[in-house]
Motif scaffolding. Structure first.
Motif, PDB file in Angstrom:
ATOM      1  N   CYS A 102     -43.404 -37.158   0.284  1.00 47.91           N
ATOM      2  CA  CYS A 102     -44.825 -37.585   0.888  1.00 47.91           C
ATOM      3  C   CYS A 102     -45.231 -36.317   1.702  1.00 47.91           C
ATOM      4  O   CYS A 102     -44.972 -36.319   2.718  1.00 47.91           O
ATOM      5  N   PRO A 103     -46.395 -35.755   0.891  1.00 48.78           N
ATOM      6  CA  PRO A 103     -46.996 -34.522   1.696  1.00 48.78           C
ATOM      7  C   PRO A 103     -47.663 -34.832   2.693  1.00 48.78           C
ATOM      8  O   PRO A 103     -48.184 -36.128   2.659  1.00 48.78           O
ATOM      9  N   ASP A 104     -48.132 -33.954   3.600  1.00 44.26           N
ATOM     10  CA  ASP A 104     -48.870 -33.856   4.689  1.00 44.26           C
ATOM     11  C   ASP A 104     -50.275 -34.794   4.078  1.00 44.26           C
ATOM     12  O   ASP A 104     -50.871 -34.261   3.113  1.00 44.26           O
ATOM     13  N   GLY A 105     -50.723 -35.906   4.898  1.00 42.65           N
ATOM     14  CA  GLY A 105     -51.965 -36.379   4.411  1.00 42.65           C
ATOM     15  C   GLY A 105     -51.845 -37.395   3.600  1.00 42.65           C
ATOM     16  O   GLY A 105     -52.978 -38.126   3.215  1.00 42.65           O
ATOM     17  N   HIS A 106     -50.745 -37.744   3.028  1.00 39.34           N
ATOM     18  CA  HIS A 106     -50.572 -38.791   1.952  1.00 39.34           C
ATOM     19  C   HIS A 106     -49.782 -40.205   2.692  1.00 39.34           C
ATOM     20  O   HIS A 106     -49.255 -40.025   3.862  1.00 39.34           O
ATOM     21  N   LEU A 107     -49.822 -40.963   1.955  1.00 37.62           N
ATOM     22  CA  LEU A 107     -49.327 -42.286   2.253  1.00 37.62           C
ATOM     23  C   LEU A 107     -48.050 -42.764   1.505  1.00 37.62           C
ATOM     24  O   LEU A 107     -48.282 -42.635   0.208  1.00 37.62           O
ATOM     25  N   HIS A 108     -47.206 -43.292   2.183  1.00 40.50           N
ATOM     26  CA  HIS A 108     -45.998 -43.909   1.530  1.00 40.50           C
ATOM     27  C   HIS A 108     -45.657 -45.380   2.100  1.00 40.50           C
ATOM     28  O   HIS A 108     -45.684 -45.423   3.319  1.00 40.50           O
ATOM     29  N   LYS A 109     -44.909 -46.168   1.418  1.00 41.89           N
ATOM     30  CA  LYS A 109     -44.249 -47.494   1.894  1.00 41.89           C
ATOM     31  C   LYS A 109     -43.016 -47.596   1.003  1.00 41.89           C
ATOM     32  O   LYS A 109     -43.008 -47.218  -0.037  1.00 41.89           O
ATOM     33  N   ILE A 110     -42.093 -48.170   2.097  1.00 44.07           N
ATOM     34  CA  ILE A 110     -40.774 -48.223   1.422  1.00 44.07           C
ATOM     35  C   ILE A 110     -40.293 -49.515   1.456  1.00 44.07           C
ATOM     36  O   ILE A 110     -40.125 -50.084   2.646  1.00 44.07           O
ATOM     37  N   GLU A 111     -40.020 -50.341   0.478  1.00 41.14           N
ATOM     38  CA  GLU A 111     -39.409 -51.681   0.435  1.00 41.14           C
ATOM     39  C   GLU A 111     -38.015 -51.693  -0.264  1.00 41.14           C
ATOM     40  O   GLU A 111     -37.945 -51.265  -1.391  1.00 41.14           O
ATOM     41  N   ASN A 112     -37.096 -52.562   0.363  1.00 41.56           N
ATOM     42  CA  ASN A 112     -35.884 -52.946  -0.348  1.00 41.56           C
ATOM     43  C   ASN A 112     -36.128 -54.134  -0.989  1.00 41.56           C
ATOM     44  O   ASN A 112     -36.368 -55.442  -0.497  1.00 41.56           O
ATOM     45  N   ILE A 113     -36.020 -54.155  -2.433  1.00 42.87           N
ATOM     46  CA  ILE A 113     -36.037 -55.250  -3.240  1.00 42.87           C
ATOM     47  C   ILE A 113     -34.687 -55.654  -4.039  1.00 42.87           C
ATOM     48  O   ILE A 113     -34.827 -56.549  -5.035  1.00 42.87           O
ATOM     49  N   GLY A 114     -33.450 -55.096  -3.437  1.00 44.20           N
ATOM     50  CA  GLY A 114     -32.636 -55.352  -3.928  1.00 44.20           C
ATOM     51  C   GLY A 114     -31.511 -56.528  -3.285  1.00 44.20           C
ATOM     52  O   GLY A 114     -32.265 -57.078  -2.230  1.00 44.20           O
ATOM     53  N   GLU A 115     -30.223 -56.404  -3.451  1.00 43.17           N
ATOM     54  CA  GLU A 115     -29.402 -57.467  -2.788  1.00 43.17           C
ATOM     55  C   GLU A 115     -28.382 -56.772  -1.909  1.00 43.17           C
ATOM     56  O   GLU A 115     -27.371 -57.337  -1.287  1.00 43.17           O
ATOM     57  N   GLU A 116     -28.758 -55.494  -1.579  1.00 44.99           N
ATOM     58  CA  GLU A 116     -27.605 -54.818  -0.704  1.00 44.99           C
ATOM     59  C   GLU A 116     -28.637 -53.945   0.219  1.00 44.99           C
ATOM     60  O   GLU A 116     -29.838 -53.671  -0.164  1.00 44.99           O
ATOM     61  N   PRO A 117     -28.179 -53.330   1.394  1.00 42.26           N
ATOM     62  CA  PRO A 117     -29.048 -52.360   2.003  1.00 42.26           C
ATOM     63  C   PRO A 117     -29.529 -51.176   1.163  1.00 42.26           C
ATOM     64  O   PRO A 117     -28.775 -50.878   0.296  1.00 42.26           O
ATOM     65  N   LEU A 118     -30.658 -50.872   1.309  1.00 45.60           N
ATOM     66  CA  LEU A 118     -31.369 -49.574   0.562  1.00 45.60           C
ATOM     67  C   LEU A 118     -30.858 -48.327   1.669  1.00 45.60           C
ATOM     68  O   LEU A 118     -31.553 -48.384   2.579  1.00 45.60           O
ATOM     69  N   ARG A 119     -30.307 -47.380   1.122  1.00 40.62           N
ATOM     70  CA  ARG A 119     -29.759 -46.273   1.958  1.00 40.62           C
ATOM     71  C   ARG A 119     -30.592 -45.083   1.300  1.00 40.62           C
ATOM     72  O   ARG A 119     -30.470 -44.686  -0.103  1.00 40.62           O
ATOM     73  N   TYR A 120     -31.063 -44.255   2.189  1.00 38.25           N
ATOM     74  CA  TYR A 120     -31.546 -43.096   1.914  1.00 38.25           C
ATOM     75  C   TYR A 120     -31.516 -41.874   2.788  1.00 38.25           C
ATOM     76  O   TYR A 120     -31.238 -42.382   3.960  1.00 38.25           O
ATOM     77  N   LEU A 121     -31.358 -40.640   2.302  1.00 36.33           N
ATOM     78  CA  LEU A 121     -31.482 -39.557   3.407  1.00 36.33           C
ATOM     79  C   LEU A 121     -33.229 -39.202   3.587  1.00 36.33           C
ATOM     80  O   LEU A 121     -33.829 -39.203   2.590  1.00 36.33           O
ATOM     81  N   ALA A 122     -33.264 -39.234   4.910  1.00 38.81           N
ATOM     82  CA  ALA A 122     -34.955 -38.802   5.051  1.00 38.81           C
ATOM     83  C   ALA A 122     -34.910 -37.481   5.987  1.00 38.81           C
ATOM     84  O   ALA A 122     -34.091 -37.254   6.862  1.00 38.81           O
ATOM     85  N   VAL A 123     -35.661 -36.546   5.559  1.00 43.09           N
ATOM     86  CA  VAL A 123     -36.123 -35.489   6.210  1.00 43.09           C
ATOM     87  C   VAL A 123     -37.653 -35.118   6.369  1.00 43.09           C
ATOM     88  O   VAL A 123     -38.343 -35.348   5.597  1.00 43.09           O
ATOM     89  N   ILE A 124     -38.074 -35.227   7.732  1.00 44.42           N
ATOM     90  CA  ILE A 124     -39.374 -35.044   8.051  1.00 44.42           C
ATOM     91  C   ILE A 124     -39.398 -33.509   8.719  1.00 44.42           C
ATOM     92  O   ILE A 124     -39.121 -33.367   9.617  1.00 44.42           O
ATOM     93  N   PHE A 125     -40.216 -33.020   8.097  1.00 41.88           N
ATOM     94  CA  PHE A 125     -40.570 -31.510   8.559  1.00 41.88           C
ATOM     95  C   PHE A 125     -41.873 -30.815   8.688  1.00 41.88           C
ATOM     96  O   PHE A 125     -42.915 -31.675   8.055  1.00 41.88           O
ATOM     97  N   TYR A 126     -42.425 -30.478   9.947  1.00 45.84           N
ATOM     98  CA  TYR A 126     -43.690 -29.762  10.027  1.00 45.84           C
ATOM     99  C   TYR A 126     -44.365 -29.409   9.107  1.00 45.84           C
ATOM    100  O   TYR A 126     -43.661 -28.151   8.450  1.00 45.84           O
ATOM    101  N   THR A 127     -45.702 -29.257   8.791  1.00 51.52           N
ATOM    102  CA  THR A 127     -46.360 -28.513   7.710  1.00 51.52           C
ATOM    103  C   THR A 127     -47.544 -27.614   8.635  1.00 51.52           C
ATOM    104  O   THR A 127     -47.901 -26.841   7.787  1.00 51.52           O
ATOM    105  N   LYS A 128     -47.524 -27.649   9.792  1.00 49.05           N
ATOM    106  CA  LYS A 128     -48.449 -27.341  10.683  1.00 49.05           C
ATOM    107  C   LYS A 128     -47.955 -26.832  11.857  1.00 49.05           C
ATOM    108  O   LYS A 128     -46.949 -26.879  12.345  1.00 49.05           O
TER     109      LYS A 128
END
Length: 116
Positions: A90-116
């Motif tokens: 999800c680049p700077d200025g863009h939108l996202h939303k994350i939903e768990n639609i499964g039957e177990e926890p949704l796991r992910y690595l997230a990195v948020i880095f500055y662009t300015k």
């Protein structure tokens, strides 16, 4: 430096961005340890049925690398199902939303880095 798994800081957020359920972050490194290039590097878990609500990134970008579970990502206007090995950028200025639609926890690595 070495940080053992049990030493990672854990944050539990509820209804993130007007979403639903618990969103758990286990911080791999802290914001202070990111040397000013970003604000988050975490192993994230979203409860079954949970949602990280729609949000726009301003001055930063986020990469989500999905590890386990089944999810649905809204990427600007496109809705895409995701699973292990998938990546949402999800680049700077863009939108996202994350939903768990499964039957177990949704796991992910997230990195948020500055662009300015």
């Amino acid at each position: 430096m070495l940080r053992k798994a049990k030493e990672k800081k854990k944050t539990v957020l509820q209804e993130m961005f007007n979403g639903k359920g618990n969103f758990i972050q286990q911080h791999i490194i802290t914001q202070d340890e990111m040397s000013g290039v970003g604000r988050l590097f975490a192993d994230c878990s979203l409860d079954v049925g949970g949602v990280v609500g729609s949000h726009v990134h301003h001055g930063d970008s986020e990469v989500c690398y999905f590890i386990s579970g089944k999810g649905r990502v809204t990427d600007d206007a496109e809705i895409i199902e995701v699973g292990p090995g998938d990546v949402n950028y999800c680049p700077d200025g863009h939108l996202h939303k994350i939903e768990n639609i499964g039957e177990e926890p949704l796991r992910y690595l997230a990195v948020i880095f500055y662009t300015k």
